[in-house]
Design a protein around this motif. Structure first.
Motif: not given
Length: 364
Positions: A352-359
């Motif tokens: 989830d952290l990585l998905r947020i970071a990608e945005a």
């Protein structure tokens, strides 16, 4: 000339609440991945860790979790101060991860999101608590703020993301069925009549598969919370009170002290043996299943399933979720795999952290 990745550098301030088994596993995963992520242009900056009674604040630590075990760096816990510290004053990207199982912490989510903090959690109490609070949390997700909770249902399995992708692409959820408890999956997989159910439960308790009080697993309420989260993700205004829950705890054992309950586990054997015999007589298997049908009826129960059912072939602590949708109607979509343990739960939070970071908006 700077390397291309530096032109897309993203810095994310992170604060962790709840440094227990899952929180500690997550910190270890973040620490291991920190150098690799930096090469890709993502700098994770651990700003602090908050436990129930104390917190650690340090925005200058060069290595994740490098000093969290030094007693002199801790101070009395204050979630408002903690959130403000992680948010900072420089307008940068900031994120709070709640790995507690605390309802009071969940009550802060909407305020944190409104203040400019992304929130990630494996805490089921936000998603299955009061519907008005759940709606307020999502209403606070404006201006690019994100609330992610993949690990609330099946640890690291991509259950919420799969459901979100189905709905976002125009599919319609007709029904969802699942084995959502790793503990109860293990017990059902092992309960074949060769050993009393109480012996299996004692073994599961010794292995750490159950909660300290196994009645928390056997009651079915934890599974019901996960079903509520799935239903709400699909747009159903379901509350915990709407779920019909079959408890596996005999009424005589409900209110006992923990130690006395463990001493009287043998009282579970006769009713569980009777249900297993009924399943075998029907040529089926006994599984603990959560279900939401197309009419919004929700239940959590022990079910007799045919031997050909996908749930009849689970292993160990497998979780499995079956989505029946307009597209996946004749052949429902399955997500299956280990759904319990701090490592896989932490991995779900990390994803989830990585998905947020990608945005995140990159900074030159």
């Amino acid at each position: 000339m700077r390397p291309a990745f530096q032109a897309r550098r993203r810095v994310l301030a992170v604060g962790l609440i709840g440094p227990g088994r899952v929180g500690s596993a997550l910190l270890a995963q973040l620490r291991t991945a920190q150098s690799r992520l930096a090469l890709g242009g993502l700098e994770l900056k651990l700003c602090g860790v908050a436990a129930s009674k104390r917190m650690w604040l340090d925005s200058d630590d060069p290595e994740l979790n490098n000093r969290c075990d030094r007693a002199q760096t801790w101070r009395p816990s204050d979630l408002d101060e903690f959130a403000a510290h992680v948010r900072g004053s420089d307008g940068g990207h900031a994120l709070l991860i709640d790995c507690s199982a605390n309802d009071a912490v969940a009550s802060h989510y909407a305020g944190w999101l409104a203040a400019g903090l992304h929130v990630i959690t494996p805490n089921k109490l936000a998603g299955s608590g009061p519907l008005a609070r759940w709606q307020a949390i999502h209403a606070a997700c404006h201006g690019g703020m994100r609330f992610r909770y993949e690990a609330t249902v099946c640890a690291g399995l991509p259950v919420m993301q799969t459901l979100r992708d189905l709905l976002d692409t125009g599919d319609e959820l007709l029904a969802v069925d699942g084995m959502l408890s790793g503990t109860l999956a293990w017990l059902c997989n092992r309960h074949d009549g060769q050993q009393p159910f109480s012996a299996l439960l004692r073994e599961a308790h010794a292995l750490g598969y159950t909660e300290p009080d196994p009645r928390e697993d056997l009651s079915g309420l934890d599974v019901a919370r996960k079903l509520v989260i799935l239903a709400r993700e699909a747009g159903r205004a379901l509350s915990l009170a709407d779920v019909e829950v079959q408890s596996l705890v005999p009424p005589a054992l409900v209110g006992l002290p923990d130690t006395e309950f463990m001493q009287r586990l043998d009282e579970l054997d006769a009713p569980m043996a009777a249900q297993l015999s009924a399943a075998h007589a029907a040529g089926g298997v006994l599984r603990h299943v959560a279900s939401l049908d197309r009419h919004g009826r929700a239940s959590v129960r022990l079910a007799v399933l045919p031997a050909t059912h996908p749930f009849a072939h689970t292993r160990l602590t497998d979780n499995v979720v079956q989505f029946t949708t307009r597209r996946y109607c004749d052949n429902p979509l399955l997500v299956q795999g280990p759904g319990a343990g701090p490592e896989v739960t932490a991995a779900g939070v990390f994803a989830d952290l990585l998905r947020i970071a990608e945005a995140l908006e990159p900074r030159a």
